[in-house]
Design a protein around this motif. Sequence first.
Motif, mmCIF file in Angstrom:
data_model
loop_
_atom_site.group_PDB
_atom_site.id
_atom_site.type_symbol
_atom_site.label_atom_id
_atom_site.label_comp_id
_atom_site.label_asym_id
_atom_site.label_seq_id
_atom_site.Cartn_x
_atom_site.Cartn_y
_atom_site.Cartn_z
ATOM 1 N N LEU A 79 117.420 50.854 -2.254
ATOM 2 C CA LEU A 79 117.871 50.790 -3.641
ATOM 3 C C LEU A 79 118.680 52.032 -3.991
ATOM 4 C CD1 LEU A 79 114.569 49.578 -5.347
ATOM 5 C CD2 LEU A 79 116.531 48.179 -4.659
ATOM 6 N N ARG A 80 119.831 51.813 -4.577
ATOM 7 C CA ARG A 80 120.620 52.937 -5.085
ATOM 8 C C ARG A 80 120.270 53.120 -6.553
ATOM 9 N NH1 ARG A 80 126.109 54.276 -6.863
ATOM 10 N NH2 ARG A 80 126.511 56.403 -6.137
ATOM 11 N N VAL A 81 119.819 54.323 -6.886
ATOM 12 C CA VAL A 81 119.307 54.627 -8.218
ATOM 13 C C VAL A 81 120.189 55.675 -8.880
ATOM 14 C CG1 VAL A 81 117.310 55.449 -9.535
ATOM 15 C CG2 VAL A 81 116.956 54.139 -7.425
ATOM 16 N N LEU A 82 120.579 55.439 -10.129
ATOM 17 C CA LEU A 82 121.251 56.454 -10.936
ATOM 18 C C LEU A 82 120.198 57.124 -11.802
ATOM 19 C CD1 LEU A 82 124.451 54.532 -12.142
ATOM 20 C CD2 LEU A 82 123.993 55.631 -9.935
ATOM 21 N N ALA A 83 120.141 58.448 -11.788
ATOM 22 C CA ALA A 83 119.065 59.155 -12.486
ATOM 23 C C ALA A 83 119.574 60.405 -13.179
ATOM 24 C CB ALA A 83 117.953 59.531 -11.502
ATOM 25 N N GLY A 84 118.990 60.686 -14.335
ATOM 26 C CA GLY A 84 119.304 61.915 -15.050
ATOM 27 C C GLY A 84 118.866 63.132 -14.262
#
Length: 250
Positions: free
Chosen positions: A26-31
Motif C-alpha cells: 500500500l502506498r500511503v500519503l501521510a502528514g
Amino acid sequence: MRTFSLAAGGILAVMMLSSTATAAELRVLAGGAMTAVWAGLKPKFEQTSGHKLDIFFGTTPNLIKEATSGKPFDVGVVPVEVMRDAGARSHFAAGPTLDIARVGLGVAVRAGAPKPNISTPDTLKAALLQAESVASIPESATGYSIARVFERLGITEQMKAKMKAQPTPAEVVAVVAKGEAELALFLMNVLTVPGLDVVGPFPADLQQDVVFTAALGAGTKEAAAAKALVDYLKTPDAISVIKSKGMTPG
C-alpha cells in the motif's frame, strides 16, 4: 499418521500461498508530523496483516501536489487542510473521512535555555515579539494555524522578519537544538524530543488542533487492504501508539 501429516502440511502450504497471494503493498500519503507515530504503527500493521506500507511524508502543500500528481496511492492520513483542497479531495474516495489523531500547537527552546512565559495570550505575544528568531514551517497545516494565531495577536507583520522557515518538522527541531533559532513553534508531539525543552502549549484561548484524517485513494486497486489499514488505525493497539507519541486519537 504419515498420510495425515502430509495432508496437514499440504493444507498449511495452501494457506501460506493464499496469504502471500492476498498480501498487498500500500502506498500511503501521510502528514510529516506523524512520522514518529508511523514508525510505531508500520511494523505492527505489517506483521499482523501481511501487507507492506510505502509511506510518503509531506507538508500540506507537498501532499496536495502528490495527491494530484497522477501517481497512484491507496490511503491518505493527512491534515484536514489537504481534504479542503478541491483538486486533492477529488483524488480520494467520496464520502466522509475518518479522523485518526489530533495535536495542539506549542513552543520549545534549545535544551537548557531560559523558558519565556507563554501562559496567556498577552505573555505569548510578548515572548514572540522579544524573540530574535522563530522556526516553523509556514507552508503547512501547522504553519497556517500559527499564522491565524499571529493574526489574532496582531503581530503578523512583525513575525515575518523573525521567521526561519524550515522544510520539515525534523529541521524545525534541529535549528533550535543547534541554537540557530531561538524558539520552535510547532506541534507539541514534534517538540517533545531530545535537544529541546518544551515551554508549553499555546494558551487555551489561542490553541488550535491540527487534525489528521484518513481516506482511501479514489483509484486504489487494493481497496480491501487499504480499508484494513484504516480500520487498524482505530484499534486499541494503534490508539496506544498514537497516545505514546504525544497525540490524541480521533
